[in-house]
Design an enzyme around this catalytic site. Structure first.
Site, short mmCIF file in Angstrom:
data_model
loop_
_atom_site.label_atom_id
_atom_site.label_comp_id
_atom_site.label_asym_id
_atom_site.label_seq_id
_atom_site.Cartn_x
_atom_site.Cartn_y
_atom_site.Cartn_z
N CYS A 41 0.84 -1.21 0.00
CA CYS A 41 0.00 0.00 0.00
C CYS A 41 0.87 1.26 0.00
O CYS A 41 1.74 1.42 0.85
CB CYS A 41 -0.91 -0.01 1.22
SG CYS A 41 -1.75 1.55 1.49
N CYS A 59 0.37 3.29 3.50
CA CYS A 59 0.75 2.76 4.81
C CYS A 59 2.08 3.38 5.28
O CYS A 59 2.94 3.72 4.46
CB CYS A 59 0.88 1.23 4.75
SG CYS A 59 -0.71 0.38 4.96
N HIS A 104 -4.39 0.27 7.85
CA HIS A 104 -4.84 0.00 6.49
C HIS A 104 -6.25 -0.56 6.45
O HIS A 104 -6.98 -0.41 5.47
CB HIS A 104 -3.86 -1.00 5.85
CG HIS A 104 -4.13 -1.28 4.41
ND1 HIS A 104 -3.77 -0.41 3.41
CD2 HIS A 104 -4.75 -2.32 3.81
CE1 HIS A 104 -4.14 -0.93 2.24
NE2 HIS A 104 -4.74 -2.07 2.45
N ASN A 147 -13.24 9.94 -1.59
CA ASN A 147 -13.87 8.94 -2.45
C ASN A 147 -13.69 7.62 -1.74
O ASN A 147 -12.55 7.24 -1.46
CB ASN A 147 -13.12 8.81 -3.79
CG ASN A 147 -13.44 9.96 -4.69
OD1 ASN A 147 -14.54 10.49 -4.67
ND2 ASN A 147 -12.47 10.33 -5.49
N SER A 153 -8.66 4.64 -5.28
CA SER A 153 -7.58 3.81 -5.81
C SER A 153 -7.04 2.86 -4.77
O SER A 153 -6.25 1.99 -5.09
CB SER A 153 -6.45 4.74 -6.28
OG SER A 153 -6.01 5.54 -5.19
N HIS A 189 -7.05 1.96 1.87
CA HIS A 189 -6.51 2.63 3.05
C HIS A 189 -7.32 3.92 3.29
O HIS A 189 -7.51 4.70 2.38
CB HIS A 189 -5.03 2.95 2.80
CG HIS A 189 -4.30 3.35 4.03
ND1 HIS A 189 -3.32 2.59 4.61
CD2 HIS A 189 -4.44 4.43 4.83
CE1 HIS A 189 -2.88 3.20 5.71
NE2 HIS A 189 -3.55 4.32 5.85
N HIS A 246 -8.48 7.33 3.47
CA HIS A 246 -7.85 8.60 3.09
C HIS A 246 -8.83 9.49 2.35
O HIS A 246 -9.82 9.02 1.80
CB HIS A 246 -6.64 8.35 2.19
CG HIS A 246 -7.01 7.82 0.83
ND1 HIS A 246 -7.38 6.52 0.61
CD2 HIS A 246 -7.08 8.43 -0.39
CE1 HIS A 246 -7.65 6.35 -0.68
NE2 HIS A 246 -7.49 7.49 -1.31
N GLN A 258 -8.87 13.62 0.21
CA GLN A 258 -8.01 14.52 -0.57
C GLN A 258 -8.44 15.96 -0.35
O GLN A 258 -9.55 16.22 0.11
CB GLN A 258 -8.17 14.23 -2.06
CG GLN A 258 -7.72 12.86 -2.50
CD GLN A 258 -7.64 12.78 -4.04
OE1 GLN A 258 -7.11 13.67 -4.69
NE2 GLN A 258 -8.18 11.72 -4.58
#
Ligand code: H2U
Ligand code: ZN
Length: 363
Positions: free
Chosen positions: A51, A54, A132, A172, A180, A183, A185, A187
């Site tokens: 990943c 990570c 993760h 997203n 994508s 994990h 996250h 933006q």
């Protein structure tokens, strides 16, 4: 809702965007032959050596992530926006001749039919946790509070810059939404010009304030609290509701209970109140089909352009695509791409479904 409009095709108006949508509640009873199976869940490890988010792992840019233990923010290695060229400077080029800064467009046509304008900015990735295997719903409340605090710190930093007037925070979640990596996250993309969606909302909020002297979403929440049937959950500071004009099956709007223009204006009780409703809402979403519920979510707020923007009310949108099961999603195609958005399930029915779900995650 009157009995009539609850059962017959009708249009609903979105006062934030000025757009109409078609609601066809009578179709919800039509036979459904599609899949309703549960999707087997892959058990993710706490740490994945493959990943790129990570702690301690390599990213595409050959950078190594620090051994972070809380939130980790970094500049996107494939940013959609580049920093501006400073006066007297030429656009700089990196490896392979790729630009490192944004230059004025080369192709300037005198025709108003070929308009082009420069755009510079910043794109960052925000890892919500070193773990993760966890999602926003599974993170401890203190960690979600840290996510909210990070959003605020980022907006304070970027919002203070002369070349940045808007900060778009978003997440997203799930492959279905194009994420994508599982994990946890989100933006941020920050730039000078107000992007299209907040610009539409600004236009309609300003017109409403000028006519009614009260911000649109302040009046709207009052009316929703009065009607009650679209409210999903709330605490002392925030309300989550399915907006009257929802497009996505289980779309939710998150609104503060008082007038707040920007996320940076939240006091510490309000910040923690936001973290609390986020955890509870995403937990309910995950319980809907007992899968990590995919969605795109984001914060809308007043621009950081030095103006007051009394018309703006801070809010968050959740746009989840799932409709009938973990695999059956709503598509915005055909009539919706070419004419106007349409839904079968009413906003009231969606709110009822969300209200019935537990705030304890299925696993
Ligand atoms: P999404 O999962 O929402 O696409 O966000 C992941 C972002 O991470 C994506 O914008 C960036 C992609 O550009 N990224 C890096 O910055 N470095 C990498 O090594 C891989 C992906
Ligand atoms: Zn990971």
């Amino acid at each position: 809702m009157s009995e009539y409009s609850a059962r017959s095709p009708h249009r609903r108006y979105n006062p934030l965007t000025g757009e109409w949508l078609l609601v066809s509640p009578h179709r919800a009873t039509r036979p459904w032959l599609g899949a309703v199976e549960k999707v087997p869940q892959a058990n993710r490890p706490q740490y994945d050596p493959q990943c790129y988010l990570c702690p301690g792992n390599h990213r595409a840019s050959d950078t190594v992530n620090p051994p972070y233990t809380g939130i980790f923010v970094f500049d996107n290695d494939f940013p959609a926006l580049l920093p501006p060229v400073r006066t007297g400077q030429h656009a700089s080029k990196g490896a392979g001749g790729l630009p490192l800064t944004s230059a004025p467009p080369l192709h300037a046509s005198p025709s108003p039919l070929f308009r082009v304008a420069p755009e510079a900015g910043v794109c960052r990735v925000i890892c919500f946790s070193p773990r993760h295997d966890l999602s926003l719903a599974q993170l401890p409340l203190e960690q979600i509070q840290a996510v909210v605090d990070t959003w605020i710190a980022q907006c304070q930093e970027l919002g203070a810059r002369d070349d940045i007037h808007y900060v778009q925070l978003f997440e997203n979640r799930g492959e279905m939404m194009g994420a994508s990596n599982p994990h946890p996250h989100g933006q941020l993309w920050a730039n000078e010009h107000l992007p299209t969606e907040p610009a539409k909302e600004q236009h309609h909020q300003l017109a409403y304030l000028q006519e009614h002297d009260v911000p649109l979403l302040v009046n709207y929440l009052e009316a929703e609290q009065h009607e009650g049937e679209r409210v999903v959950l709330q605490n002392d500071h925030f309300v989550c509701l399915v907006p009257f004009w929802a497009l996505w099956p289980f779309e939710v709007l998150v609104l503060p209970k008082v007038h707040i223009r920007r996320i940076v204006d939240l006091n510490s009780a309000q910040r923690n109140g936001l973290a609390d409703v986020l955890k509870r809402l995403v937990t309910r979403y995950d319980n809907m089909f007992e899968v990590p519920f995919p969605y795109s979510m984001g914060v809308h707020q007043a621009p950081y352009d030095g103006e007051q923007h009394e018309e703006w009310q801070l809010h968050l949108h959740f746009y989840p695509p799932l409709l009938r099961s973990a695999t059956v999603r709503k598509f915005m195609v055909g009539y919706e791409m070419l004419a106007q958005p349409q839904r079968d399930l009413t906003a009231e029915q969606a709110a009822e479904r969300l209200r019935a779900l537990s705030e304890v995650r299925y696993a």
